[in-house]
Design an enzyme around this catalytic site. Structure first.
Site, mmCIF file in Angstrom:
data_model
loop_
_atom_site.group_PDB
_atom_site.id
_atom_site.type_symbol
_atom_site.label_atom_id
_atom_site.label_comp_id
_atom_site.label_asym_id
_atom_site.label_seq_id
_atom_site.Cartn_x
_atom_site.Cartn_y
_atom_site.Cartn_z
ATOM 1 N N ARG A 30 -80.028 18.850 -53.195
ATOM 2 C CA ARG A 30 -80.684 17.616 -54.079
ATOM 3 C C ARG A 30 -79.638 18.302 -55.301
ATOM 4 O O ARG A 30 -79.987 17.145 -56.161
ATOM 5 C CB ARG A 30 -82.112 17.953 -54.386
ATOM 6 C CG ARG A 30 -82.397 17.369 -53.073
ATOM 7 C CD ARG A 30 -84.317 16.722 -53.462
ATOM 8 N NE ARG A 30 -84.115 16.006 -55.076
ATOM 9 C CZ ARG A 30 -85.625 15.676 -55.464
ATOM 10 N NH1 ARG A 30 -86.499 16.041 -55.141
ATOM 11 N NH2 ARG A 30 -85.394 14.485 -56.587
ATOM 12 N N LYS A 31 -78.466 18.790 -55.600
ATOM 13 C CA LYS A 31 -78.111 19.261 -56.807
ATOM 14 C C LYS A 31 -77.173 18.168 -57.113
ATOM 15 O O LYS A 31 -76.489 18.213 -55.699
ATOM 16 C CB LYS A 31 -77.727 20.820 -56.725
ATOM 17 C CG LYS A 31 -79.406 21.553 -57.340
ATOM 18 C CD LYS A 31 -80.045 20.629 -58.172
ATOM 19 C CE LYS A 31 -81.749 21.653 -58.352
ATOM 20 N NZ LYS A 31 -82.359 21.598 -57.076
#
Length: 377
Positions: free
Chosen positions: A181-182
């Site tokens: 998700r980064k």
């Protein structure tokens, strides 16, 4: 309609080729790619040392260990953060003390930190929440005269800037996440960065069971030297497979952040005139990578936060509730600090879809749902 996910990692043939090269090399564990990723990441983030780890959580744990935080110490942290921020002090036997956050940025401030400092405080963990840079100089002005270690939790911060430099460059020690998700991902994985050479050296040893000779050193020798385990260490290593992906992603970081900021600008302009919606934005002291594009749903909006999420879901748009409040979770419910801003933001914010490959039509669909309650009110 096809589902619009809240995020999608941007991975391509370059990452496939990089991983394939590592597989063909026969060295897939921590080795030369990890060392190269550390060097390149440190250079990019304008710090002297970077130590790759298995996750940001393990990087935070190591950061506190090498900074000398131990049992009976207190560490000031935001509750408005993923629970790992509070867990890290707990791992070393210290007590996390929750401080409230700024209502606009969602980050700790000098004032909220000062209010939470007590006689046993030894460190502060300041988070760049959702990629919004924390005002680190103001917090250091509170911490430095007291001799407190400033740890920056930049899990979401790769590509964000603070006063013209990369976030994390001004902290005593910083932890990074490369979760999918980064903005920069290695699948799983993390990094610790610091200008303290002794802290970095100890972190390198601790992540590998505290062995006196690293695995790379032993495998490079026909007759491996005997190893000594100098203290109780951990298995917090990154693999060369992950680092190979990270090297490609690091090359793309500027491009990815530019695209995310373009998408964020479209969102901001589209909902600027919608009563009851307040969107996250750059603070005066830096720029965000918009790792998470969160919106606060105010009382003026026709729906509450959960109602808006349900309307988005009906349009096959996947949103997420805003940042959690760690002090509401079972391990930390005994904390009694008053955190009104944290609780309000946790209850009224949601994260909208934003990812590199997002099309104009996909974003328009999200915007249409956001504006629809206003038209029908």
């Amino acid at each position: 309609m096809t589902r619009i996910n809240v995020m999608q990692p941007w991975l391509g043939e370059e990452e496939v080729a990089a991983v394939t090269e590592v597989l063909r090399s026969g060295w897939v564990a921590q080795g030369p790619r990890v060392a190269e990723f550390e060097r390149r990441f440190a250079e990019h983030q304008q710090v002297q040392h970077a130590v790759a780890t298995s996750s940001c959580t393990t990087a935070l744990h190591l950061a506190l260990v090498v900074a000398g935080i131990t049992a009976d110490d207190e560490v000031v942290v935001p509750s408005f953060s993923f629970i790992a921020t509070a867990n890290a002090p707990t791992y070393v036997g210290a007590r996390p003390v929750f401080a409230d956050v700024d209502p606009v940025t969602g980050n700790l401030t000098a004032e909220t930190v000062a209010a939470a400092i007590g006689p046993r405080t030894r460190a502060v963990i300041a988070v760049d929440q959702g990629g919004v840079p924390v005002d680190l100089q103001a917090i250091r002005a509170v911490c430095d005269p007291r001799g407190l270690v400033v740890v920056e939790d930049a899990a979401c911060g790769a590509g964000s800037t603070y006063r013209g430099r990369p976030v994390g460059a001004g902290a005593d020690i910083t932890a990074w996440s490369f979760h999918p998700r980064k903005v920069l991902t290695t699948g799983e994985g993390g990094m610790l960065s610091t200008n303290h050479a002794d802290w970095a050296a100890r972190a390198r040893t601790l992540r590998e069971h505290a062995m006196s000779a690293s695995a790379a050193e032993r495998h490079a020798s026909v007759l491996a030297p005997p190893e000594v385990y100098t203290e109780v260490g951990f298995n917090y290593r990154m693999t060369d497979l992950q680092a190979a992906v990270g090297l490609v992603q690091l090359e793309r970081l500027t491009q990815v952040v530019r695209r995310r900021r373009e998408l964020a600008d479209v969102y901001g302009k589209a909902i600027a005139d919608v009563d009851g919606l307040r969107a996250v934005a750059d603070p005066p002291w830096g720029s965000s990578n918009f790792q998470s594009y969160w919106v606060e749903v105010l009382p003026e909006y026709p729906l509450d936060r959960d109602g808006l999420m349900a309307r988005l879901a009906a349009a096959d748009v996947s949103a997420r509730r805003g940042i959690m409040a760690a002090h509401r979770q079972p391990p930390y419910v005994h904390q009694t600090s008053a955190l009104p801003v944290t609780e309000r933001l946790t209850d009224t914010t949601l994260i909208l879809p934003l990812f590199h490959q997002m099309s104009e039509s996909e974003q328009a669909r999200v915007v249409e749902v956001l504006r629809e309650p206003e038209r029908s009110a």
